[in-house]
Write a protein that holds these residues in place. Structure first.
Motif, PDB file in Angstrom:
ATOM      1  N   ILE A   1       1.260  -1.262  -0.124  1.00  0.00           N
ATOM      2  CA  ILE A   1      -0.169   0.464  -0.277  1.00  0.00           C
ATOM      3  C   ILE A   1       0.593   1.257  -0.474  1.00  0.00           C
ATOM      4  N   ALA A   2       2.485   0.953   0.511  1.00  0.00           N
ATOM      5  CA  ALA A   2       2.721   2.995   0.598  1.00  0.00           C
ATOM      6  C   ALA A   2       3.755   2.433  -0.667  1.00  0.00           C
ATOM      7  N   ASN A   3       3.669   2.122  -1.648  1.00  0.00           N
ATOM      8  CA  ASN A   3       4.538   1.551  -2.361  1.00  0.00           C
ATOM      9  C   ASN A   3       3.529   1.994  -2.921  1.00  0.00           C
ATOM     10  N   VAL A   4       2.217   1.810  -3.554  1.00  0.00           N
ATOM     11  CA  VAL A   4       1.127   2.163  -4.225  1.00  0.00           C
ATOM     12  C   VAL A   4       0.672   3.560  -3.882  1.00  0.00           C
TER      13      VAL A   4
ATOM     14  N   GLU B   1       2.016  11.864   3.341  1.00  0.00           N
ATOM     15  CA  GLU B   1       2.165  11.529   4.638  1.00  0.00           C
ATOM     16  C   GLU B   1       1.401  10.804   4.839  1.00  0.00           C
ATOM     17  N   ILE B   2       0.498   9.887   4.658  1.00  0.00           N
ATOM     18  CA  ILE B   2      -0.344   9.161   4.529  1.00  0.00           C
ATOM     19  C   ILE B   2       0.085   7.579   4.225  1.00  0.00           C
ATOM     20  N   GLY B   3       1.183   8.027   2.985  1.00  0.00           N
ATOM     21  CA  GLY B   3       2.139   6.891   2.678  1.00  0.00           C
ATOM     22  C   GLY B   3       3.799   6.624   3.108  1.00  0.00           C
ATOM     23  N   CYS B   4       4.370   8.145   4.185  1.00  0.00           N
ATOM     24  CA  CYS B   4       4.677   7.562   4.937  1.00  0.00           C
ATOM     25  C   CYS B   4       4.163   6.418   6.367  1.00  0.00           C
ATOM     26  N   ILE B   5       2.826   7.082   6.914  1.00  0.00           N
ATOM     27  CA  ILE B   5       2.417   6.225   8.054  1.00  0.00           C
ATOM     28  C   ILE B   5       2.221   4.935   7.656  1.00  0.00           C
TER      29      ILE B   5
ATOM     30  N   ALA C   1      -7.327   3.738  -4.502  1.00  0.00           N
ATOM     31  CA  ALA C   1      -8.138   4.035  -3.342  1.00  0.00           C
ATOM     32  C   ALA C   1      -9.222   2.932  -2.937  1.00  0.00           C
ATOM     33  N   ALA C   2      -9.686   1.490  -3.812  1.00  0.00           N
ATOM     34  CA  ALA C   2     -10.705   0.613  -2.966  1.00  0.00           C
ATOM     35  C   ALA C   2      -8.935  -0.359  -2.489  1.00  0.00           C
ATOM     36  N   LEU C   3      -7.923  -0.076  -3.158  1.00  0.00           N
ATOM     37  CA  LEU C   3      -7.013  -0.907  -2.405  1.00  0.00           C
ATOM     38  C   LEU C   3      -6.729  -0.841  -0.794  1.00  0.00           C
ATOM     39  N   VAL C   4      -6.906   0.724  -0.738  1.00  0.00           N
ATOM     40  CA  VAL C   4      -6.479   0.924   0.590  1.00  0.00           C
ATOM     41  C   VAL C   4      -7.919   0.856   1.632  1.00  0.00           C
TER      42      VAL C   4
END
Length: 540
Positions: A103-106, A119-123, A416-419
């Motif tokens: 998810i962070a990669n996407v 920031e969401i990716g960093c989380i 968005a669907a994957l998150v």
């Protein structure tokens, strides 16, 4: 009645006959495998009689191993402590870390950035590190408390397939560090990631070939049991290419060229191995129909090889014109341009294959969703991680086609669907722990199957306080594992003396094991002192 027989309920046949009742109970005799007498010091409880009770029984093997036990007229749910539940913490838990890193990669690959997305990716990236450390600690505790389970996990027909998940989780963390850290933390981190890249390449090769060799040497598989999980040992090789694509964009030209060449080689190995397993899976679908409902989430694993290879080839090919030496293959710039074009077209071609597998996997789950036949398992993270590869591959194909807007929008919707899907699966994971769908006997991938049997476990796990609490039959015989009544220490001692046998160490009331009680430390010192005294003062 002879003392080596026991009646259901613990009462003797003589008393039953004297009362005038009809004796229709079941009798069992001891089977003395090593000796003909329980007085022998090597006699063990599995050689004794098996007591039966009418008011307490385990109806299935699963219940006897810790599921549900029927006591009296109503079922009473068995309670297991931390040490019992962690015994079933398998390698599949690393799929949770894989999905989180994916998810962070996407989120890093989304071309349309907005405030807060980074920031969401960093989380997700930092949470992935936490999950990886958590999994390492928990599975280490499992193997520390139950040492035989470590080597046994390599021979299990299902759990052994997920051992590479630990390597893949480590690889996703390295990719995330390259994306979110390199370039912002200084030159030292870039140099460290180059070293870690080569270390990961070695781990991927060793892990992939090693697991396959162990499987082919110790296990026998049939085509009707085949699932795409057989591809999983090749997955460590499949993320070398995306790792190389991200790292080569942030290193010097000489180093980047070496990284790209290694990435192409290992990515090709991983994809070709997966492609050969694809053929076996297609043959299985043609002859045996779809897998059973609990195994169908693993069908999404077949999406991953193509997805990761697309991202790898297109990203590596796009970097070649900037790093290829001028005399490479005679004409470096021309070779780089041709290689980039070929990589783009191969990526587009494989994108169609990945989408085909994606739709097949989705269609296979329609009946599961309608019928509600799908209980949670750690393989549910297969809904997420392979599809993160398909999403990043869609972004890569859109870039190869000249920043195609339609494909980018589709990939953003998929992101968005994957998150949302990750949040759903993670929530179901926590719920499954609470309702005992996982971390429970016969519920995880470590359950006996395919001829594999659970290894003999030390009855006294480490860090576990022990006390003497044997369970004996009404005739003084030590009983085998099963539902019987616990007795007081005084009764246990008297019964053990009557049976010419020593008490046993157990972990709690009503729980029995077959190993004799080990001598205490003081008893050992006393024997040593006695032997020394006898040698110093021989008789006669």
């Amino acid at each position: 009645m002879p003392l080596d027989l026991e009646r259901e309920g613990g009462s003797s046949s003589a008393s039953s006959t004297a009362a005038g009742g009809n004796d229709s109970t079941t009798w069992r005799r001891p089977v003395l495998n090593r000796t003909q007498s329980p007085t022998n010091k090597n006699w063990r409880r599995e050689d004794s009689i098996v007591p039966l009770r009418s008011n307490s029984s385990y109806t299935t093997d699963e219940e006897r191993r810790g599921g549900r036990k029927s006591v009296g007229t109503g079922p009473v749910e068995k309670k297991l402590g931390f040490k019992e539940r962690i015994r079933h913490f398998t390698w599949t838990w690393f799929t949770m870390s894989m999905a989180t890193g994916g998810i962070a990669n996407v989120l890093y690959s989304v071309p349309y950035q907005f405030d807060g997305l980074y920031e969401i990716g960093c989380i997700f990236f930092l949470f992935n590190i936490f999950l990886f450390i958590f999994n390492i600690v928990m599975i280490s505790i499992r193997f520390y408390l139950y040492p035989p389970m470590f080597f046994s996990s390599f021979r299990h027909p299902t759990e052994s397939l997920f051992i590479p998940a630990a390597i893949i989780s480590f690889g996703t963390i390295l990719i995330n560090i390259t994306q979110y850290g390199v370039g912002d933390a200084g030159k030292w981190l870039r140099d460290a990631m180059v070293v870690l890249y080569w270390i990961y390449c070695a781990l991927a090769c060793i892990g992939s070939t090693g697991i396959y060799l162990v499987m082919w040497s110790t296990q026998t598989f049939t085509i009707d049991k085949m699932t795409p999980v057989w591809i999983f040992p090749a997955y460590p090789l499949l993320i070398v290419g995306p790792f190389a694509g991200n790292l080569s964009a942030k290193t010097s030209h000489d180093t980047a060229f070496e990284i790209i060449v290694a990435g192409f080689i290992l990515q090709g190995i991983g994809f070709m191995v997966s492609l050969m397993v694809y053929s076996a899976f297609l043959y299985r679908l043609m002859t045996q129909k779809l897998p059973k409902e609990p195994l169908r989430p693993a069908m999404f694993i077949s999406v991953g090889p193509s997805g990761f290879t697309i991202t790898a080839f297109i990203s590596l090919g796009s970097r070649l014109p900037f790093v290829v030496p001028s005399n490479f293959m005679g004409d470096g710039p021309f070779t780089a341009k041709v290689s980039m074009i070929v990589a783009n077209w191969v990526g587009i071609w494989l994108w169609g294959l990945a989408m085909w597998w994606f739709f097949v996997s989705v269609g296979a789950h329609v009946s599961c969703a309608v019928g509600g036949k799908l209980d949670f398992a750690m393989t549910w993270y297969s809904f997420v991680f392979p599809n993160t590869a398909l999403t990043t591959a869609t972004f890569a194909v859109a870039t190869a086609l000249g920043s195609n807007r339609q494909l980018r929008v589709i990939a953003c919707v998929m992101s968005a669907a994957l998150v949302a899907l990750w949040l759903f699966v993670f929530t179901m994971n926590v719920r499954a722990i609470a309702i005992k769908q996982i971390l429970w006997p016969q519920k995880q991938e470590d359950r006996p199957e395919g001829g594999w049997k659970e290894p003999a476990i030390d009855p006294n796990p480490r860090f576990l306080p022990l006390w003497i609490h044997p369970v004996v039959t009404a005739h003084g015989q030590p009983s085998t594992p099963g539902p019987t009544r616990p007795v007081s220490p005084a009764q246990a001692h008297a019964a053990a003396q009557a049976a010419h046998h020593v008490p046993y160490h157990v972990r709690g009331p009503g729980r029995r094991y077959t190993d004799p009680a080990p001598p205490t430390f003081m008893a050992g010192l006393q024997r040593m002192w006695t032997k020394r005294s006898e040698s110093a003062h021989p008789q006669g």
